[in-house]
Write a protein that holds these residues in place. Structure first.
Motif, PDB file in Angstrom:
ATOM      1  N   MET A 121       0.840  -1.180   0.000  1.00 34.25           N
ATOM      2  CA  MET A 121       0.000   0.000   0.000  1.00 34.25           C
ATOM      3  C   MET A 121       0.884   1.242   0.000  1.00 34.25           C
ATOM      4  O   MET A 121       1.897   1.288   0.685  1.00 34.25           O
ATOM      5  N   GLN A 122       0.482   2.221  -0.765  1.00 33.75           N
ATOM      6  CA  GLN A 122       1.171   3.512  -0.785  1.00 33.75           C
ATOM      7  C   GLN A 122       0.179   4.591  -0.376  1.00 33.75           C
ATOM      8  O   GLN A 122      -0.900   4.701  -0.940  1.00 33.75           O
ATOM      9  N   ILE A 123       0.588   5.384   0.602  1.00 36.66           N
ATOM     10  CA  ILE A 123      -0.200   6.521   1.066  1.00 36.66           C
ATOM     11  C   ILE A 123       0.553   7.780   0.658  1.00 36.66           C
ATOM     12  O   ILE A 123       1.734   7.928   0.964  1.00 36.66           O
ATOM     13  N   LYS A 124      -0.149   8.659  -0.042  1.00 36.65           N
ATOM     14  CA  LYS A 124       0.464   9.922  -0.464  1.00 36.65           C
ATOM     15  C   LYS A 124      -0.372  11.065   0.102  1.00 36.65           C
ATOM     16  O   LYS A 124      -1.595  11.046   0.003  1.00 36.65           O
ATOM     17  N   LEU A 125       0.308  12.029   0.696  1.00 41.38           N
ATOM     18  CA  LEU A 125      -0.346  13.255   1.158  1.00 41.38           C
ATOM     19  C   LEU A 125       0.148  14.381   0.281  1.00 41.38           C
ATOM     20  O   LEU A 125       1.354  14.632   0.205  1.00 41.38           O
ATOM     21  N   ILE A 126      -0.771  15.030  -0.391  1.00 46.52           N
ATOM     22  CA  ILE A 126      -0.437  16.217  -1.177  1.00 46.52           C
ATOM     23  C   ILE A 126      -0.974  17.406  -0.397  1.00 46.52           C
ATOM     24  O   ILE A 126      -2.174  17.464  -0.102  1.00 46.52           O
ATOM     25  N   THR A 127      -0.081  18.310  -0.052  1.00 48.98           N
ATOM     26  CA  THR A 127      -0.467  19.447   0.775  1.00 48.98           C
ATOM     27  C   THR A 127      -0.003  20.745   0.133  1.00 48.98           C
ATOM     28  O   THR A 127       1.026  20.780  -0.527  1.00 48.98           O
ATOM     29  N   VAL A 128      -0.781  21.777   0.352  1.00 49.18           N
ATOM     30  CA  VAL A 128      -0.433  23.098  -0.171  1.00 49.18           C
ATOM     31  C   VAL A 128       0.164  23.912   0.974  1.00 49.18           C
ATOM     32  O   VAL A 128      -0.428  24.011   2.045  1.00 49.18           O
ATOM     33  N   GLY A 129       1.333  24.472   0.741  1.00 46.48           N
ATOM     34  CA  GLY A 129       2.002  25.290   1.745  1.00 46.48           C
ATOM     35  C   GLY A 129       3.124  24.529   2.424  1.00 46.48           C
ATOM     36  O   GLY A 129       3.089  23.304   2.537  1.00 46.48           O
ATOM     37  N   LYS A 130       4.112  25.259   2.851  1.00 42.02           N
ATOM     38  CA  LYS A 130       5.274  24.676   3.516  1.00 42.02           C
ATOM     39  C   LYS A 130       5.027  24.592   5.016  1.00 42.02           C
ATOM     40  O   LYS A 130       4.444  25.487   5.613  1.00 42.02           O
ATOM     41  N   LEU A 131       5.497  23.515   5.597  1.00 38.93           N
ATOM     42  CA  LEU A 131       5.401  23.327   7.040  1.00 38.93           C
ATOM     43  C   LEU A 131       6.633  23.946   7.678  1.00 38.93           C
ATOM     44  O   LEU A 131       7.758  23.594   7.335  1.00 38.93           O
ATOM     45  N   LYS A 132       6.431  24.869   8.610  1.00 39.59           N
ATOM     46  CA  LYS A 132       7.551  25.586   9.225  1.00 39.59           C
ATOM     47  C   LYS A 132       7.782  25.198  10.677  1.00 39.59           C
ATOM     48  O   LYS A 132       8.907  25.191  11.144  1.00 39.59           O
ATOM     49  N   GLU A 133       6.723  24.880  11.403  1.00 36.23           N
ATOM     50  CA  GLU A 133       6.834  24.637  12.832  1.00 36.23           C
ATOM     51  C   GLU A 133       7.485  23.292  13.123  1.00 36.23           C
ATOM     52  O   GLU A 133       7.025  22.254  12.664  1.00 36.23           O
ATOM     53  N   LYS A 134       8.539  23.326  13.939  1.00 34.65           N
ATOM     54  CA  LYS A 134       9.303  22.116  14.261  1.00 34.65           C
ATOM     55  C   LYS A 134       8.437  21.069  14.964  1.00 34.65           C
ATOM     56  O   LYS A 134       8.539  19.882  14.673  1.00 34.65           O
ATOM     57  N   TYR A 135       7.585  21.506  15.883  1.00 33.94           N
ATOM     58  CA  TYR A 135       6.778  20.540  16.629  1.00 33.94           C
ATOM     59  C   TYR A 135       5.827  19.785  15.704  1.00 33.94           C
ATOM     60  O   TYR A 135       5.564  18.590  15.913  1.00 33.94           O
ATOM     61  N   LEU A 136       5.319  20.432  14.667  1.00 30.33           N
ATOM     62  CA  LEU A 136       4.460  19.741  13.712  1.00 30.33           C
ATOM     63  C   LEU A 136       5.278  18.786  12.852  1.00 30.33           C
ATOM     64  O   LEU A 136       4.866  17.659  12.606  1.00 30.33           O
ATOM     65  N   LYS A 137       6.439  19.241  12.407  1.00 31.74           N
ATOM     66  CA  LYS A 137       7.329  18.372  11.627  1.00 31.74           C
ATOM     67  C   LYS A 137       7.696  17.124  12.422  1.00 31.74           C
ATOM     68  O   LYS A 137       7.693  16.015  11.885  1.00 31.74           O
ATOM     69  N   ASP A 138       8.011  17.319  13.704  1.00 32.60           N
ATOM     70  CA  ASP A 138       8.390  16.190  14.559  1.00 32.60           C
ATOM     71  C   ASP A 138       7.240  15.201  14.718  1.00 32.60           C
ATOM     72  O   ASP A 138       7.429  13.987  14.637  1.00 32.60           O
TER      73      ASP A 138
END
Length: 159
Positions: free
Chosen positions: A1-18
């Motif tokens: 299975m392959q899950i792909k998330l396509i999102t608009v906008g860059k993620l900047k916050e470290k806590y969200l990235k983590d």
């Protein structure tokens, strides 16, 4: 299975990235996960409806280029269907049993999604009537995908 998330906008916050990195790592035992961040269009202050529509169209074209022709597409949209976590797990299972090996989730930018992308969707899903930042929605979505797999496994994670 392959899950792909396509999102608009860059993620900047470290806590969200983590958080996204943690759930992506957990998901890796169930599916290959790919997150595609697309640039968002700059929205002028007090943009007109026509300007907003044009912005959505441009973002929609970039999204469309990343959708595979055989992908099962789920868009996050306020007008979509709300599902309990157990129902979402069931939906994911049904998609797989229907022969799809690629599920693409799409999160629009601050203006939402172009109508053409919503029309391409196989399913429109809503996480409720609350307005959440699209960056935070990424974390919530990745966690819910992981939760769906854990529910399918009968794991106590969901309890």
């Amino acid at each position: 299975m392959q899950i792909k998330l396509i999102t608009v906008g860059k993620l900047k916050e470290k806590y969200l990235k983590d958080g996204i990195a943690e759930y992506s790592k957990r998901l890796s035992r169930f599916a290959k996960t790919e997150i595609i961040e697309l640039a968002d269009e700059k929205t002028p202050d007090k943009a007109s409806a026509a300007q907003n529509k044009q912005i959505l169209r441009k973002e929609g074209q970039r999204i469309q280029e990343k959708i595979g022709s055989r992908d099962y597409v789920i868009v996050l949209a306020i007008e979509g269907k709300q599902l309990a976590s157990e129902d979402f797990a069931q939906k994911m299972s049904e998609i797989t049993l229907s022969g799809y090996s690629n599920i693409t989730f799409i999160i629009g930018g601050s203006l939402g999604l172009d109508e053409a992308i919503k029309q391409r969707a196989n399913f429109k899903m809503s996480f409720g009537l609350l307005t959440l930042p699209h960056q935070l929605m990424r974390l919530v979505l990745v966690e819910q995908i992981y939760r769906a797999y854990m529910i399918q496994q009968g794991s106590p994670y969901h309890k």
